[in-house]
Design an enzyme around this catalytic site. Structure first.
Site, PDB file in Angstrom:
ATOM      1  N   CYS A 118       0.864  -1.142   0.007  1.00 40.13           N
ATOM      2  CA  CYS A 118       0.057  -0.082   0.039  1.00 40.13           C
ATOM      3  C   CYS A 118       0.788   1.233   0.100  1.00 40.13           C
ATOM      4  CB  CYS A 118      -0.944   0.013   1.260  1.00 40.13           C
ATOM      5  SG  CYS A 118      -2.189  -1.504   0.998  1.00 40.13           S
ATOM      6  N   HIS A 260      -3.782   6.978   2.828  1.00 39.04           N
ATOM      7  CA  HIS A 260      -3.970   5.790   2.243  1.00 39.04           C
ATOM      8  C   HIS A 260      -5.382   5.613   2.863  1.00 39.04           C
ATOM      9  CE1 HIS A 260      -4.174   1.832   0.921  1.00 39.04           C
ATOM     10  NE2 HIS A 260      -3.738   1.104   2.238  1.00 39.04           N
ATOM     11  N   ASN A 290     -10.201  -0.481  -0.159  1.00 39.44           N
ATOM     12  CA  ASN A 290      -8.588  -0.293  -0.226  1.00 39.44           C
ATOM     13  C   ASN A 290      -8.219  -0.625  -1.447  1.00 39.44           C
ATOM     14  OD1 ASN A 290      -5.799  -0.543   0.149  1.00 39.44           O
ATOM     15  ND2 ASN A 290      -6.007  -1.760   2.309  1.00 39.44           N
TER      16      ASN A 290
HETATM   17  O1  UT7 Z   1      -3.801  -1.795   4.061  1.00 35.60           O
HETATM   18  C1  UT7 Z   1      -3.362  -2.730   4.679  1.00 35.60           C
HETATM   19  C2  UT7 Z   1      -4.531  -3.951   4.759  1.00 35.60           C
HETATM   20  N1  UT7 Z   1      -5.281  -3.360   5.460  1.00 35.60           N
HETATM   21  C3  UT7 Z   1      -5.826  -4.061   6.512  1.00 35.60           C
HETATM   22  O2  UT7 Z   1      -4.928  -4.837   7.345  1.00 35.60           O
HETATM   23  C4  UT7 Z   1      -6.953  -3.568   7.480  1.00 35.60           C
HETATM   24  C5  UT7 Z   1      -6.645  -3.229   8.786  1.00 35.60           C
HETATM   25  N2  UT7 Z   1      -7.758  -3.446   9.732  1.00 35.60           N
HETATM   26  C6  UT7 Z   1      -8.955  -3.139   9.715  1.00 35.60           C
HETATM   27  O3  UT7 Z   1      -9.205  -2.421   8.914  1.00 35.60           O
HETATM   28  C7  UT7 Z   1      -9.814  -3.746  10.951  1.00 35.60           C
HETATM   29  O4  UT7 Z   1      -9.211  -4.559  11.947  1.00 35.60           O
HETATM   30  C8  UT7 Z   1     -10.663  -4.755  10.281  1.00 35.60           C
HETATM   31  C9  UT7 Z   1     -12.014  -3.927   9.502  1.00 35.60           C
HETATM   32  C10 UT7 Z   1      -9.952  -5.860   9.492  1.00 35.60           C
HETATM   33  C11 UT7 Z   1     -11.545  -5.463  11.406  1.00 35.60           C
HETATM   34  O5  UT7 Z   1     -12.050  -4.515  12.394  1.00 35.60           O
HETATM   35  P1  UT7 Z   1     -11.760  -4.818  13.829  1.00 35.60           P
HETATM   36  O6  UT7 Z   1     -12.813  -3.741  14.687  1.00 35.60           O
HETATM   37  O7  UT7 Z   1     -10.462  -4.613  14.255  1.00 35.60           O
HETATM   38  O8  UT7 Z   1     -12.675  -6.158  13.941  1.00 35.60           O
HETATM   39  P2  UT7 Z   1     -11.727  -7.264  14.894  1.00 35.60           P
HETATM   40  O9  UT7 Z   1     -10.731  -7.918  14.099  1.00 35.60           O
HETATM   41  O10 UT7 Z   1     -11.321  -6.882  16.151  1.00 35.60           O
HETATM   42  O11 UT7 Z   1     -13.151  -8.272  15.037  1.00 35.60           O
HETATM   43  C12 UT7 Z   1     -14.434  -8.087  15.757  1.00 35.60           C
HETATM   44  C13 UT7 Z   1     -15.301  -9.101  15.498  1.00 35.60           C
HETATM   45  C14 UT7 Z   1     -14.587 -10.510  15.372  1.00 35.60           C
HETATM   46  O12 UT7 Z   1     -15.675 -11.406  15.892  1.00 35.60           O
HETATM   47  P3  UT7 Z   1     -15.498 -12.146  17.399  1.00 35.60           P
HETATM   48  O13 UT7 Z   1     -14.396 -12.809  17.264  1.00 35.60           O
HETATM   49  O14 UT7 Z   1     -15.465 -10.778  18.125  1.00 35.60           O
HETATM   50  O15 UT7 Z   1     -16.794 -12.990  17.707  1.00 35.60           O
HETATM   51  C15 UT7 Z   1     -14.666 -10.830  13.950  1.00 35.60           C
HETATM   52  O16 UT7 Z   1     -14.727 -12.301  13.578  1.00 35.60           O
HETATM   53  O17 UT7 Z   1     -15.827  -8.920  14.297  1.00 35.60           O
HETATM   54  C16 UT7 Z   1     -15.918 -10.107  13.308  1.00 35.60           C
HETATM   55  N3  UT7 Z   1     -15.766  -9.829  12.134  1.00 35.60           N
HETATM   56  C17 UT7 Z   1     -16.777  -9.646  11.294  1.00 35.60           C
HETATM   57  N4  UT7 Z   1     -18.050  -9.747  11.475  1.00 35.60           N
HETATM   58  C18 UT7 Z   1     -19.085  -9.366  10.304  1.00 35.60           C
HETATM   59  C19 UT7 Z   1     -14.572  -9.700  11.177  1.00 35.60           C
HETATM   60  N5  UT7 Z   1     -14.946  -9.275  10.025  1.00 35.60           N
HETATM   61  C20 UT7 Z   1     -16.287  -9.312   9.853  1.00 35.60           C
HETATM   62  C21 UT7 Z   1     -17.293  -9.043   9.275  1.00 35.60           C
HETATM   63  N6  UT7 Z   1     -18.574  -9.240   9.247  1.00 35.60           N
HETATM   64  N7  UT7 Z   1     -16.696  -8.865   7.486  1.00 35.60           N
END
Ligand code: UT7
Length: 333
Positions: A118, A260, A290
């Site tokens: 990125c 970004h 993204n």
């Molecule tokens: O450019 C570099 C690449 N980009 C990235 O790596 C992205 C950077 N990270 C992010 O944007 C965020 O961390 C995410 C959008 C990927 C995730 O958001 P978050 O608020 O950090 O969620 P989390 O990983 O803490 O997950 C919270 C919950 C989990 O469920 P449990 O374990 O609490 O039951 C996930 O399984 O949200 C769940 N979850 C979803 N639920 C519904 C993760 N993705 C989804 C989804 N729909 N698409």
């Protein structure tokens, strides 16, 4: 001694595939355990674009480049250097920049790719700017082009909802005005955290056993939560550092921030911590998700065409991603 020149931003262009994929498609068509509401509130993304049949980093990059050359008032024959940032090249060899060179009908000038995920566009911009500043190239074409949706695992709700395809490009031109164009570029990397964002290749040193068609070798894997924390921390640092750079250069400040486009919550957290005014930040991730190396040049092109920034403004470009890498550029338009 080489007489240094300024590297002016002379033209910009962008290209997005026609196919719009709204959040609902992940639930309704791909049967993923997610909702439009979750994606919107946790990322800010409403829809993204998917490259269609016949579209690739090279075709999207060519279209963006053509527009950038046109907006610079130049022709492909004027271009002296082509640098394309991509981690989704059409082929491992030759480079996507070569394919773009042929499609545009450029002269036999240097053309090569840069892979910095990125941050790729800012890495490529630094190369273009150095060629232009030393007079090695009069007009450098710098492109960010990606089709990351072809690397995602559509059964992994953590990652597949985040990405979109597209391309952006700029033309940098040499100018005797040293205070115009690219003022500072800062590039960083930390390979010890390589595992946080990975897209394995077919030439991985550790291919899993089994027939190739059953190996999910090249699917992207991200550790979203860790990347989130890294992104906020680094974005805050880059903004503070750019403010100090701007002061040192005698600039009145940063007029517009183009970050970004990853996640609205990452941007909001960095703005809050740095007290950077939200109305001076360009965000289009709601429409495109993204797009990796393409995200900053697409947002820059849209901001210029929409009059969000104007000649004389100082724009801060900030990016971070796989590598890990992080980067910034201060550009006076
Ligand atoms: O450019 C570099 C690449 N980009 C990235 O790596 C992205 C950077 N990270 C992010 O944007 C965020 O961390 C995410 C959008 C990927 C995730 O958001 P978050 O608020 O950090 O969620 P989390 O990983 O803490 O997950 C919270 C919950 C989990 O469920 P449990 O374990 O609490 O039951 C996930 O399984 O949200 C769940 N979850 C979803 N639920 C519904 C993760 N993705 C989804 C989804 N729909 N698409």
């Amino acid at each position: 001694m080489t007489q240094l020149l300024g590297a002016a931003l002379r033209g910009t262009g962008s290209c997005l595939p026609a196919r719009v994929v709204p959040n609902d498609e992940f639930t309704e068509v791909l049967n993923l355990d997610t909702t439009d509401e979750w994606i919107r509130t946790r990322t800010g993304i409403r829809e993204r674009r998917f490259a269609g049949s016949g579209e690739s980093s090279a075709t999207l990059g060519t279209d963006a480049a053509r527009k950038a050359i046109e907006s610079a008032g130049l022709t492909p024959a004027d271009i002296d250097l082509i640098v394309c940032a991509t981690v989704t090249p059409d082929l491992m060899c030759p480079a996507t920049a070569n394919l773009i060179q042929a499609a545009l009908g450029c002269r036999h000038v240097p053309a090569f790719d840069i892979a910095a995920a990125c941050s790729g566009f800012l890495y490529a911009l630094s190369v273009g700017a150095q060629y232009v500043r030393t007079g090695a190239a009069k007009h450098a074409l710098v492109i960010g082009a990606e089709v990351l949706t072809r690397t995602v695992d559509f059964t992994d709700r953590n990652s597949c909802i985040l990405f979109g395809d597209g391309a952006g490009a700029v033309v940098l031109s040499g100018t005797p005005v040293l205070t115009a164009g690219v003022r500072t570029i800062r590039l960083y990397s930390d390979g010890s955290r390589q595992e946080l964002i990975q897209v394995p290749s077919r030439v991985t040193p550790n291919p899993p056993p089994g027939p190739p068609q059953l190996q999910r070798l090249d699917y992207m894997r991200i550790s979203g939560r860790e990347v989130f924390r890294f992104a906020v921390t680094r974005m805050v640092e880059l903004i503070e550092q750019a403010r100090a750079d701007a002061r040192e250069l005698g600039l009145s400040g940063i007029d517009v921030l183009i970050p970004h486009q990853v996640n609205q919550r990452i941007i909001d957290a960095a703005l809050e911590s740095t007290e950077f005014p939200a109305d001076r930040v360009v965000v289009n991730l709601d429409k495109y998700g993204n797009t990796s190396a393409a995200s900053v040049p697409i947002a820059l092109d849209e901001a210029l065409r929409a009059g969000r920034c104007k000649p004389g403004d100082t724009v801060l470009l900030v990016a971070f991603g796989g590598g890990l890498t992080w980067s910034s550029a201060l550009v006076t338009l």
